[in-house]
Design a protein around this motif. Sequence first.
Motif, PDB file in Angstrom:
ATOM      1  N   TRP A 140       0.986  -1.245  -0.158  1.00 45.14           N
ATOM      2  CA  TRP A 140      -0.099   0.021   0.127  1.00 45.14           C
ATOM      3  C   TRP A 140       0.926   1.265  -0.077  1.00 45.14           C
ATOM      4  O   TRP A 140       0.998   1.866   0.984  1.00 45.14           O
ATOM      5  CB  TRP A 140      -0.930   0.134   1.326  1.00 45.14           C
ATOM      6  CG  TRP A 140      -1.839  -1.045   1.134  1.00 45.14           C
ATOM      7  CD1 TRP A 140      -1.994  -2.183   0.256  1.00 45.14           C
ATOM      8  CD2 TRP A 140      -3.023  -1.306   2.067  1.00 45.14           C
ATOM      9  NE1 TRP A 140      -3.043  -2.816   0.802  1.00 45.14           N
ATOM     10  CE2 TRP A 140      -3.541  -2.656   1.804  1.00 45.14           C
ATOM     11  CE3 TRP A 140      -3.518  -0.561   3.318  1.00 45.14           C
ATOM     12  CZ2 TRP A 140      -4.761  -3.018   2.455  1.00 45.14           C
ATOM     13  CZ3 TRP A 140      -4.560  -0.899   3.910  1.00 45.14           C
ATOM     14  CH2 TRP A 140      -5.310  -2.101   3.431  1.00 45.14           C
ATOM     15  N   VAL A 141       1.632   1.246  -0.954  1.00 45.94           N
ATOM     16  CA  VAL A 141       2.431   2.616  -1.139  1.00 45.94           C
ATOM     17  C   VAL A 141       1.899   4.130  -1.084  1.00 45.94           C
ATOM     18  O   VAL A 141       2.394   4.797  -0.639  1.00 45.94           O
ATOM     19  CB  VAL A 141       3.226   2.360  -2.534  1.00 45.94           C
ATOM     20  CG1 VAL A 141       4.473   3.509  -2.527  1.00 45.94           C
ATOM     21  CG2 VAL A 141       3.940   1.187  -2.592  1.00 45.94           C
ATOM     22  N   ARG A 142       0.719   4.152  -1.854  1.00 47.24           N
ATOM     23  CA  ARG A 142       0.132   5.314  -1.735  1.00 47.24           C
ATOM     24  C   ARG A 142      -1.256   5.148  -1.174  1.00 47.24           C
ATOM     25  O   ARG A 142      -1.986   4.237  -1.740  1.00 47.24           O
ATOM     26  CB  ARG A 142       0.039   6.120  -3.000  1.00 47.24           C
ATOM     27  CG  ARG A 142       1.355   6.593  -3.321  1.00 47.24           C
ATOM     28  CD  ARG A 142       1.212   7.558  -4.679  1.00 47.24           C
ATOM     29  NE  ARG A 142       2.636   7.512  -5.219  1.00 47.24           N
ATOM     30  CZ  ARG A 142       3.256   6.644  -6.011  1.00 47.24           C
ATOM     31  NH1 ARG A 142       2.600   5.547  -6.427  1.00 47.24           N
ATOM     32  NH2 ARG A 142       4.275   7.062  -6.533  1.00 47.24           N
TER      33      ARG A 142
ATOM     34  N   GLU B 218      -5.182   6.837   0.796  1.00 45.27           N
ATOM     35  CA  GLU B 218      -5.569   7.796   1.831  1.00 45.27           C
ATOM     36  C   GLU B 218      -7.072   7.015   2.390  1.00 45.27           C
ATOM     37  O   GLU B 218      -7.445   6.121   1.847  1.00 45.27           O
ATOM     38  CB  GLU B 218      -6.332   9.009   1.302  1.00 45.27           C
ATOM     39  CG  GLU B 218      -7.158   9.197   0.037  1.00 45.27           C
ATOM     40  CD  GLU B 218      -7.233  10.368  -0.651  1.00 45.27           C
ATOM     41  OE1 GLU B 218      -8.352  10.960  -0.148  1.00 45.27           O
ATOM     42  OE2 GLU B 218      -6.492  10.607  -1.566  1.00 45.27           O
TER      43      GLU B 218
ATOM     44  N   LYS C  10      -3.687  10.459   4.769  1.00 52.42           N
ATOM     45  CA  LYS C  10      -3.091  10.265   3.292  1.00 52.42           C
ATOM     46  C   LYS C  10      -1.578  10.151   3.303  1.00 52.42           C
ATOM     47  O   LYS C  10      -0.755  10.913   4.203  1.00 52.42           O
ATOM     48  CB  LYS C  10      -3.480  11.708   2.429  1.00 52.42           C
ATOM     49  CG  LYS C  10      -3.178  11.554   1.067  1.00 52.42           C
ATOM     50  CD  LYS C  10      -3.660  12.748   0.223  1.00 52.42           C
ATOM     51  CE  LYS C  10      -3.294  12.700  -0.990  1.00 52.42           C
ATOM     52  NZ  LYS C  10      -3.539  14.033  -1.880  1.00 52.42           N
ATOM     53  N   TRP C  11      -1.204   9.019   2.727  1.00 58.02           N
ATOM     54  CA  TRP C  11       0.094   8.830   2.562  1.00 58.02           C
ATOM     55  C   TRP C  11       0.621   8.586   1.125  1.00 58.02           C
ATOM     56  O   TRP C  11       0.081   8.026   0.340  1.00 58.02           O
ATOM     57  CB  TRP C  11       0.355   7.421   3.650  1.00 58.02           C
ATOM     58  CG  TRP C  11      -0.350   6.359   3.087  1.00 58.02           C
ATOM     59  CD1 TRP C  11       0.437   5.274   2.339  1.00 58.02           C
ATOM     60  CD2 TRP C  11      -1.440   5.969   3.641  1.00 58.02           C
ATOM     61  NE1 TRP C  11      -0.453   4.288   2.060  1.00 58.02           N
ATOM     62  CE2 TRP C  11      -1.357   4.595   2.821  1.00 58.02           C
ATOM     63  CE3 TRP C  11      -2.449   6.339   4.071  1.00 58.02           C
ATOM     64  CZ2 TRP C  11      -2.880   3.780   2.826  1.00 58.02           C
ATOM     65  CZ3 TRP C  11      -3.813   5.738   4.014  1.00 58.02           C
ATOM     66  CH2 TRP C  11      -3.724   4.207   3.312  1.00 58.02           C
ATOM     67  N   ASP C  12       2.107   8.779   1.254  1.00 59.36           N
ATOM     68  CA  ASP C  12       2.877   8.449  -0.037  1.00 59.36           C
ATOM     69  C   ASP C  12       4.194   7.828   0.507  1.00 59.36           C
ATOM     70  O   ASP C  12       5.054   8.745   0.860  1.00 59.36           O
ATOM     71  CB  ASP C  12       2.896   9.614  -0.918  1.00 59.36           C
ATOM     72  CG  ASP C  12       3.647   9.457  -2.253  1.00 59.36           C
ATOM     73  OD1 ASP C  12       4.458   8.328  -2.126  1.00 59.36           O
ATOM     74  OD2 ASP C  12       3.490  10.146  -3.158  1.00 59.36           O
TER      75      ASP C  12
ATOM     76  N   THR D 109       6.549   6.476  -1.252  1.00 61.13           N
ATOM     77  CA  THR D 109       7.548   6.898  -2.163  1.00 61.13           C
ATOM     78  C   THR D 109       8.403   8.148  -1.673  1.00 61.13           C
ATOM     79  O   THR D 109       9.326   8.401  -1.819  1.00 61.13           O
ATOM     80  CB  THR D 109       7.127   6.982  -3.626  1.00 61.13           C
ATOM     81  OG1 THR D 109       6.203   8.244  -3.746  1.00 61.13           O
ATOM     82  CG2 THR D 109       6.508   5.564  -4.096  1.00 61.13           C
ATOM     83  N   GLN D 110       7.422   9.108  -1.036  1.00 61.95           N
ATOM     84  CA  GLN D 110       7.841  10.473  -0.730  1.00 61.95           C
ATOM     85  C   GLN D 110       8.107  10.408   0.786  1.00 61.95           C
ATOM     86  O   GLN D 110       8.543  11.249   1.200  1.00 61.95           O
ATOM     87  CB  GLN D 110       7.164  11.606  -0.716  1.00 61.95           C
ATOM     88  CG  GLN D 110       6.824  11.609  -2.345  1.00 61.95           C
ATOM     89  CD  GLN D 110       7.828  11.980  -3.182  1.00 61.95           C
ATOM     90  OE1 GLN D 110       8.563  13.158  -2.837  1.00 61.95           O
ATOM     91  NE2 GLN D 110       8.126  11.684  -4.303  1.00 61.95           N
ATOM     92  N   LYS D 111       7.753   9.160   1.689  1.00 59.51           N
ATOM     93  CA  LYS D 111       7.800   9.080   2.810  1.00 59.51           C
ATOM     94  C   LYS D 111       7.254  10.133   3.820  1.00 59.51           C
ATOM     95  O   LYS D 111       7.652  10.861   4.641  1.00 59.51           O
ATOM     96  CB  LYS D 111       9.398   9.121   3.415  1.00 59.51           C
ATOM     97  CG  LYS D 111      10.047   7.906   2.749  1.00 59.51           C
ATOM     98  CD  LYS D 111      11.517   7.682   3.496  1.00 59.51           C
ATOM     99  CE  LYS D 111      12.203   6.451   2.858  1.00 59.51           C
ATOM    100  NZ  LYS D 111      11.682   5.185   3.457  1.00 59.51           N
ATOM    101  N   GLU D 112       6.001  10.351   3.247  1.00 64.39           N
ATOM    102  CA  GLU D 112       5.093  11.424   3.492  1.00 64.39           C
ATOM    103  C   GLU D 112       3.783  11.219   4.262  1.00 64.39           C
ATOM    104  O   GLU D 112       3.303  10.270   3.535  1.00 64.39           O
ATOM    105  CB  GLU D 112       4.841  12.766   2.579  1.00 64.39           C
ATOM    106  CG  GLU D 112       4.334  13.954   3.028  1.00 64.39           C
ATOM    107  CD  GLU D 112       4.231  14.831   2.235  1.00 64.39           C
ATOM    108  OE1 GLU D 112       5.313  15.839   2.193  1.00 64.39           O
ATOM    109  OE2 GLU D 112       3.217  15.137   1.519  1.00 64.39           O
TER     110      GLU D 112
END
Length: 111
Positions: free
Chosen positions: A44-46, A48, A63-65, A67-70
């Motif tokens: 589940w890389v990205r 919400e 909300k997560w991403d 790949t951006q570690k955010e």
Amino acid sequence: MTIDLPWAPFQIDANMGWSAVVQDMLMISTPGKIRILPALPGSWVRGEAGPLLAHSGIEVLIKWDMTQKEVQVTLHAAKADQTIELVVGNERKQLQVIRNEPFECTFQLHN
């Protein structure tokens, strides 16, 4: 014994249990503490989710991403002002969430 049916039977315990497990993978709360993404699957890389209902009536949007570690989190206290500890990854913040005033914050994950 196996029964071959052309349709899947409805199993309330499995169907309701699955949604509870998914919510616990995304958010776990106890009074005064909310932990975000405690067991996020690696695939589940990205994504919400929300609103998820935490203890004391706090609505949580995530909300997560990865790949951006955010990770972005929005909290909304519908019932009363509250002080909570918000945990995302290894970061912990003490927050005052004011009733009917959404609180937004962004976390950069460090692994």
